[in-house]
Design a protein around this motif. Structure first.
Motif, PDB file in Angstrom:
ATOM      1  N   HIS A 182      75.393  66.890  46.093  1.00 23.65           N
ATOM      2  CA  HIS A 182      75.286  66.937  47.546  1.00 23.65           C
ATOM      3  C   HIS A 182      76.493  66.283  48.214  1.00 23.65           C
ATOM      4  O   HIS A 182      76.971  65.248  47.770  1.00 23.65           O
ATOM      5  N   PRO A 183      76.951  66.902  49.309  1.00 27.40           N
ATOM      6  CA  PRO A 183      78.080  66.328  50.052  1.00 27.40           C
ATOM      7  C   PRO A 183      77.650  65.090  50.826  1.00 27.40           C
ATOM      8  O   PRO A 183      76.466  64.831  51.016  1.00 27.40           O
ATOM      9  N   ARG A 184      78.620  64.343  51.278  1.00 24.08           N
ATOM     10  CA  ARG A 184      78.349  63.190  52.131  1.00 24.08           C
ATOM     11  C   ARG A 184      78.293  63.680  53.567  1.00 24.08           C
ATOM     12  O   ARG A 184      78.929  64.662  53.878  1.00 24.08           O
ATOM     13  N   PRO A 185      77.588  63.095  54.486  1.00 21.42           N
ATOM     14  CA  PRO A 185      76.805  61.877  54.310  1.00 21.42           C
ATOM     15  C   PRO A 185      75.523  62.144  53.527  1.00 21.42           C
ATOM     16  O   PRO A 185      74.894  63.197  53.658  1.00 21.42           O
ATOM     17  N   LEU A 186      75.181  61.167  52.707  1.00 22.76           N
ATOM     18  CA  LEU A 186      74.013  61.253  51.845  1.00 22.76           C
ATOM     19  C   LEU A 186      73.182  59.991  52.024  1.00 22.76           C
ATOM     20  O   LEU A 186      73.726  58.887  52.151  1.00 22.76           O
ATOM     21  N   VAL A 187      71.864  60.171  52.050  1.00 25.88           N
ATOM     22  CA  VAL A 187      70.936  59.054  52.205  1.00 25.88           C
ATOM     23  C   VAL A 187      69.964  59.088  51.031  1.00 25.88           C
ATOM     24  O   VAL A 187      69.454  60.160  50.676  1.00 25.88           O
ATOM     25  N   LEU A 188      69.715  57.930  50.435  1.00 24.84           N
ATOM     26  CA  LEU A 188      68.667  57.798  49.433  1.00 24.84           C
ATOM     27  C   LEU A 188      67.489  57.088  50.088  1.00 24.84           C
ATOM     28  O   LEU A 188      67.622  55.949  50.548  1.00 24.84           O
ATOM     29  N   ASP A 189      66.355  57.763  50.149  1.00 25.76           N
ATOM     30  CA  ASP A 189      65.138  57.200  50.731  1.00 25.76           C
ATOM     31  C   ASP A 189      64.294  56.643  49.589  1.00 25.76           C
ATOM     32  O   ASP A 189      63.803  57.391  48.739  1.00 25.76           O
ATOM     33  N   LEU A 190      64.122  55.334  49.568  1.00 27.91           N
ATOM     34  CA  LEU A 190      63.430  54.658  48.471  1.00 27.91           C
ATOM     35  C   LEU A 190      62.000  54.264  48.825  1.00 27.91           C
ATOM     36  O   LEU A 190      61.387  53.459  48.122  1.00 27.91           O
ATOM     37  N   ASP A 191      61.456  54.834  49.887  1.00 22.94           N
ATOM     38  CA  ASP A 191      60.138  54.439  50.371  1.00 22.94           C
ATOM     39  C   ASP A 191      59.039  54.589  49.311  1.00 22.94           C
ATOM     40  O   ASP A 191      58.128  53.770  49.242  1.00 22.94           O
ATOM     41  N   GLN A 192      59.116  55.604  48.487  1.00 23.28           N
ATOM     42  CA  GLN A 192      58.068  55.876  47.505  1.00 23.28           C
ATOM     43  C   GLN A 192      58.427  55.413  46.087  1.00 23.28           C
ATOM     44  O   GLN A 192      57.764  55.782  45.117  1.00 23.28           O
ATOM     45  N   VAL A 193      59.481  54.593  45.968  1.00 18.99           N
ATOM     46  CA  VAL A 193      59.870  54.062  44.657  1.00 18.99           C
ATOM     47  C   VAL A 193      58.947  52.899  44.311  1.00 18.99           C
ATOM     48  O   VAL A 193      58.768  51.971  45.096  1.00 18.99           O
ATOM     49  N   THR A 194      58.368  52.955  43.125  1.00 22.72           N
ATOM     50  CA  THR A 194      57.429  51.911  42.711  1.00 22.72           C
ATOM     51  C   THR A 194      58.041  50.905  41.752  1.00 22.72           C
ATOM     52  O   THR A 194      57.550  49.782  41.642  1.00 22.72           O
ATOM     53  N   LEU A 195      59.113  51.284  41.045  1.00 20.78           N
ATOM     54  CA  LEU A 195      59.711  50.399  40.053  1.00 20.78           C
ATOM     55  C   LEU A 195      61.136  50.835  39.778  1.00 20.78           C
ATOM     56  O   LEU A 195      61.425  52.039  39.750  1.00 20.78           O
ATOM     57  N   VAL A 196      62.021  49.869  39.585  1.00 15.42           N
ATOM     58  CA  VAL A 196      63.387  50.151  39.137  1.00 15.42           C
ATOM     59  C   VAL A 196      63.712  49.192  37.997  1.00 15.42           C
ATOM     60  O   VAL A 196      63.032  48.195  37.807  1.00 15.42           O
ATOM     61  N   ASP A 197      64.787  49.497  37.264  1.00 12.63           N
ATOM     62  CA  ASP A 197      65.244  48.568  36.245  1.00 12.63           C
ATOM     63  C   ASP A 197      66.676  48.140  36.566  1.00 12.63           C
ATOM     64  O   ASP A 197      67.263  48.567  37.569  1.00 12.63           O
ATOM     65  N   GLN A 198      67.239  47.305  35.719  1.00 15.13           N
ATOM     66  CA  GLN A 198      68.565  46.718  35.955  1.00 15.13           C
ATOM     67  C   GLN A 198      69.643  47.774  36.134  1.00 15.13           C
ATOM     68  O   GLN A 198      70.509  47.653  37.004  1.00 15.13           O
ATOM     69  N   TRP A 199      69.621  48.837  35.340  1.00 11.00           N
ATOM     70  CA  TRP A 199      70.653  49.873  35.419  1.00 11.00           C
ATOM     71  C   TRP A 199      70.553  50.652  36.720  1.00 11.00           C
ATOM     72  O   TRP A 199      71.569  51.054  37.289  1.00 11.00           O
ATOM     73  N   VAL A 200      69.353  50.854  37.200  1.00 15.68           N
ATOM     74  CA  VAL A 200      69.156  51.548  38.474  1.00 15.68           C
ATOM     75  C   VAL A 200      69.654  50.671  39.622  1.00 15.68           C
ATOM     76  O   VAL A 200      70.290  51.163  40.557  1.00 15.68           O
ATOM     77  N   VAL A 201      69.406  49.369  39.550  1.00 11.43           N
ATOM     78  CA  VAL A 201      69.914  48.451  40.571  1.00 11.43           C
ATOM     79  C   VAL A 201      71.438  48.534  40.624  1.00 11.43           C
ATOM     80  O   VAL A 201      72.023  48.636  41.704  1.00 11.43           O
ATOM     81  N   ARG A 202      72.085  48.551  39.493  1.00 13.40           N
ATOM     82  CA  ARG A 202      73.559  48.675  39.462  1.00 13.40           C
ATOM     83  C   ARG A 202      74.014  50.018  40.031  1.00 13.40           C
ATOM     84  O   ARG A 202      75.020  50.092  40.732  1.00 13.40           O
ATOM     85  N   PHE A 203      73.262  51.072  39.731  1.00 13.93           N
ATOM     86  CA  PHE A 203      73.563  52.384  40.294  1.00 13.93           C
ATOM     87  C   PHE A 203      73.441  52.365  41.819  1.00 13.93           C
ATOM     88  O   PHE A 203      74.303  52.908  42.523  1.00 13.93           O
ATOM     89  N   LEU A 204      72.395  51.731  42.342  1.00 14.08           N
ATOM     90  CA  LEU A 204      72.210  51.658  43.793  1.00 14.08           C
ATOM     91  C   LEU A 204      73.325  50.864  44.457  1.00 14.08           C
ATOM     92  O   LEU A 204      73.799  51.223  45.541  1.00 14.08           O
ATOM     93  N   ILE A 205      73.779  49.801  43.815  1.00 18.74           N
ATOM     94  CA  ILE A 205      74.912  49.025  44.325  1.00 18.74           C
ATOM     95  C   ILE A 205      76.150  49.914  44.404  1.00 18.74           C
ATOM     96  O   ILE A 205      76.870  49.917  45.409  1.00 18.74           O
ATOM     97  N   ALA A 206      76.393  50.691  43.354  1.00 21.12           N
ATOM     98  CA  ALA A 206      77.549  51.595  43.334  1.00 21.12           C
ATOM     99  C   ALA A 206      77.421  52.668  44.410  1.00 21.12           C
ATOM    100  O   ALA A 206      78.414  53.026  45.060  1.00 21.12           O
TER     101      ALA A 206
END
Length: 88
Positions: A37-61
């Motif tokens: 998908h082109p930018r601008p892009l939004v990630l909506d995390l409202d329905q996320v129930t759990l993440v792990d360390q690698w996903v946190v690093r991905f979200l930071i990136a």
């Protein structure tokens, strides 16, 4: 529940709604979806129930690349802040 991604667009901005447990085993699929998908892009995390360390690093990136995170749970934001602090 496993991870699910729903994409919507208003013609200018694409919103990827993430649903369920977002764990490292799903990162390849999530990264591929983000790249599609082109930018601008939004990630909506409202329905996320759990993440792990690698996903946190991905979200930071993602944020570093200008992708907006919305409806991010406080525990995820806190984890991202702590992880950023370790990198500096």
């Amino acid at each position: 529940m496993t991870m699910r991604i729903e994409a919507t667009s208003d013609g200018q901005t694409v919103v990827l709604r993430l649903i369920g447990r977002i764990e490292s085993m799903y990162l390849d699929a999530l990264q591929a979806e983000v790249r599609r998908h082109p930018r601008p892009l939004v990630l909506d995390l409202d329905q996320v129930t759990l993440v792990d360390q690698w996903v946190v690093r991905f979200l930071i990136a993602c944020e570093a690349e200008g992708i907006e995170l919305v409806h991010c749970a406080p525990y995820i934001r806190e984890w991202m802040s702590r992880d950023r602090g370790r990198e500096e």
